[in-house]
Write a protein that holds these residues in place. Structure first.
Motif, PDB file in Angstrom:
ATOM      1  N   ALA A 133      78.571   3.093  94.919  1.00  0.00           N
ATOM      2  CA  ALA A 133      78.153   2.568  93.727  1.00  0.00           C
ATOM      3  C   ALA A 133      78.907   1.279  93.602  1.00  0.00           C
ATOM      4  O   ALA A 133      80.092   1.523  93.409  1.00  0.00           O
ATOM      5  N   ALA A 134      78.411  -0.033  93.071  1.00  0.00           N
ATOM      6  CA  ALA A 134      79.297  -1.092  92.952  1.00  0.00           C
ATOM      7  C   ALA A 134      78.645  -1.997  91.935  1.00  0.00           C
ATOM      8  O   ALA A 134      77.678  -2.014  91.583  1.00  0.00           O
ATOM      9  N   GLY A 135      79.578  -2.794  91.576  1.00  0.00           N
ATOM     10  CA  GLY A 135      78.960  -3.943  90.294  1.00  0.00           C
ATOM     11  C   GLY A 135      78.898  -5.022  91.399  1.00  0.00           C
ATOM     12  O   GLY A 135      79.375  -5.291  92.410  1.00  0.00           O
ATOM     13  N   THR A 175      74.823  -1.255  90.967  1.00  0.00           N
ATOM     14  CA  THR A 175      74.484  -0.445  89.761  1.00  0.00           C
ATOM     15  C   THR A 175      74.641  -1.136  88.373  1.00  0.00           C
ATOM     16  O   THR A 175      74.113  -0.635  87.110  1.00  0.00           O
ATOM     17  N   ASN A 176      75.257  -2.430  88.596  1.00  0.00           N
ATOM     18  CA  ASN A 176      75.499  -3.189  87.177  1.00  0.00           C
ATOM     19  C   ASN A 176      75.790  -4.447  87.739  1.00  0.00           C
ATOM     20  O   ASN A 176      76.438  -4.715  88.817  1.00  0.00           O
ATOM     21  N   CYS A 191      78.359  -7.447  87.283  1.00  0.00           N
ATOM     22  CA  CYS A 191      79.805  -7.933  86.663  1.00  0.00           C
ATOM     23  C   CYS A 191      79.685  -8.735  85.790  1.00  0.00           C
ATOM     24  O   CYS A 191      78.966  -9.848  85.842  1.00  0.00           O
ATOM     25  N   VAL A 243      81.889  -5.065  93.676  1.00  0.00           N
ATOM     26  CA  VAL A 243      83.050  -4.556  93.572  1.00  0.00           C
ATOM     27  C   VAL A 243      82.946  -2.966  93.337  1.00  0.00           C
ATOM     28  O   VAL A 243      82.307  -2.704  92.640  1.00  0.00           O
ATOM     29  N   GLY A 244      83.788  -2.081  93.934  1.00  0.00           N
ATOM     30  CA  GLY A 244      83.851  -0.613  93.434  1.00  0.00           C
ATOM     31  C   GLY A 244      85.097  -0.033  93.722  1.00  0.00           C
ATOM     32  O   GLY A 244      86.036  -0.751  93.533  1.00  0.00           O
ATOM     33  N   MET A 245      85.158   1.388  93.891  1.00  0.00           N
ATOM     34  CA  MET A 245      86.608   1.833  93.627  1.00  0.00           C
ATOM     35  C   MET A 245      86.831   3.007  94.976  1.00  0.00           C
ATOM     36  O   MET A 245      87.150   3.740  94.694  1.00  0.00           O
ATOM     37  N   PHE A 296      87.148  -0.289  84.672  1.00  0.00           N
ATOM     38  CA  PHE A 296      86.504  -1.595  85.298  1.00  0.00           C
ATOM     39  C   PHE A 296      87.115  -2.683  85.072  1.00  0.00           C
ATOM     40  O   PHE A 296      88.229  -2.887  84.238  1.00  0.00           O
ATOM     41  N   GLU A 297      86.815  -3.742  85.763  1.00  0.00           N
ATOM     42  CA  GLU A 297      87.572  -5.066  85.696  1.00  0.00           C
ATOM     43  C   GLU A 297      87.579  -5.975  84.465  1.00  0.00           C
ATOM     44  O   GLU A 297      86.501  -5.951  83.908  1.00  0.00           O
TER      45      GLU A 297
HETATM   46 CL1  6GU Z   1      82.048  -3.534  87.718  1.00  0.00          CL
HETATM   47  N1  6GU Z   1      83.604  -2.314  89.035  1.00  0.00           N
HETATM   48  C1  6GU Z   1      84.261  -1.326  89.998  1.00  0.00           C
HETATM   49  N2  6GU Z   1      85.416  -1.594  90.445  1.00  0.00           N
HETATM   50  N3  6GU Z   1      83.459  -0.271  90.391  1.00  0.00           N
HETATM   51  C2  6GU Z   1      82.249  -0.340  90.003  1.00  0.00           C
HETATM   52  C3  6GU Z   1      81.642  -1.318  89.023  1.00  0.00           C
HETATM   53  C4  6GU Z   1      82.475  -2.177  88.632  1.00  0.00           C
HETATM   54  N4  6GU Z   1      80.373  -1.073  88.782  1.00  0.00           N
HETATM   55  C5  6GU Z   1      80.161   0.152  89.524  1.00  0.00           C
HETATM   56  N5  6GU Z   1      81.184   0.544  90.282  1.00  0.00           N
END
Ligand code: 6GU
Length: 287
Positions: free
Chosen positions: A118-120, A244-245, A247, A219-221, A202-203
């Motif tokens: 899942a990532a922004g 999923t969102n 940024c 961007v994710g983790m 989150f950033e």
């Molecule tokens: Cl905005 N940042 C990060 N680092 N991981 C995420 C994210 C954002 N949205 C989903 N996963």
């Protein structure tokens, strides 16, 4: 015994042999299910599940939306293993430990890794629910000296200085674009550059604007270190990010990223993602 950095080859072989003694088919493709994407493993037939806590020397995952088990079986007749629940740096694991399952997959006979996350979305053209095929990554944590391959190198896995210029298999990415057309989801399937930050926060707006400037689309983790570990031991790699969102890159925007939203979008897209990944497994197994 274990070295201070990573498990020895022998310890990883023990883990692999333990798993092989409990399953009936050796997997060809490994799948890592991202946050809220655990249902990818639900289409596995003839499934045999093994909880992480029952595997000697295996870490356990602590994040909501991650189950914590390996699911063996078949997708479209292709033998697979799926990780329902991955290990993140923010949980406190060193990167080599986050990536231990990738080496175990290698020792199980896996040839191809499909990593999902899942990532922004940073690319302004991306919408919530889009699926980004990862074209490349920027290893931000690596810039700061943190790398899963840091420490002594065992040549049985791969070379001291592995190339990373063809990390995300070109043929797989083309197949994914074809499959997206066939499934009539090409309107939501994009391709871009992913980066991983350590989290768990989150950033900031400034951080996200910096990442945008250097060409990051999502961007994710997770994922980046897993892919480095996979390429080091010569697995073929495909990765996708579920956006999923959006940024937040402006101080005027009042939205805030949160984990619930990440899980909600995972649920919203679970059927499409399952269909997509099933088809990818079927097609990747043919080449
Ligand atoms: Cl905005 N940042 C990060 N680092 N991981 C995420 C994210 C954002 N949205 C989903 N996963």
């Amino acid at each position: 015994g274990n070295s201070s950095k990573g498990y020895s080859y022998e310890t990883l072989l023990e883990i692999a042999n333990f798993l092989l003694s409990r399953i009936s088919v050796k997997p060809h493709i490994g799948i890592i299910c991202g946050s809220g994407m655990g249902s990818l493993a639900e289409s596995i037939t003839e499934s045999e599940s093994i909880s992480y806590e029952d595997i000697p020397n295996f870490p356990v995952s602590t994040v909501e939306g991650h189950h914590g088990k390996l699911v063996f079986g078949k997708i479209s007749g292709v033998p697979v293993v799926a990780m329902q629940g991955r290990f993140h740096y923010y949980e406190g694991y060193p990167l080599w430990k986050c990536c231990l399952p990738v080496r175990v997959m290698k020792l199980l006979g896996v040839k191809t890794l499909i990593a999902t996350n899942a990532a922004g979305g940073l690319n302004p053209s991306y919408k919530i629910g889009d699926v980004m095929i990862v074209k490349d990554h920027i290893n931000m944590m690596g810039f700061a000296g943190n790398n899963p391959l840091h420490g002594p190198n065992d040549e049985r896995f791969g070379p001291r200085f592995p190339p990373m210029s063809k990390a995300y298999n070109y043929e797989y990415r083309n197949i994914a674009k074809e499959v997206a057309k066939e499934l009539n989801i090409d309107n939501i399937v994009k391709e871009g550059v992913y980066t991983c930050l350590g989290g768990p926060n989150f950033e900031t707006v400034a951080e996200l604007n910096m990442l945008k400037m250097v060409g990051v689309d999502a961007v994710g983790m997770s994922t980046v270190h897993e892919v480095i570990t996979a390429r080091h031991c010569d697995l073929n790699v495909f990765a996708l990010s579920l956006i999923t969102n959006e940024c937040v890159t402006s101080y005027e925007n009042n939205d805030e990223a949160n984990h619930e939203e990440v899980l909600d979008v995972g649920r919203m897209r679970q059927d499409i993602l399952r269909l997509f990944v099933n088809k990818l497994v079927e097609r990747f197994a043919l080449i």
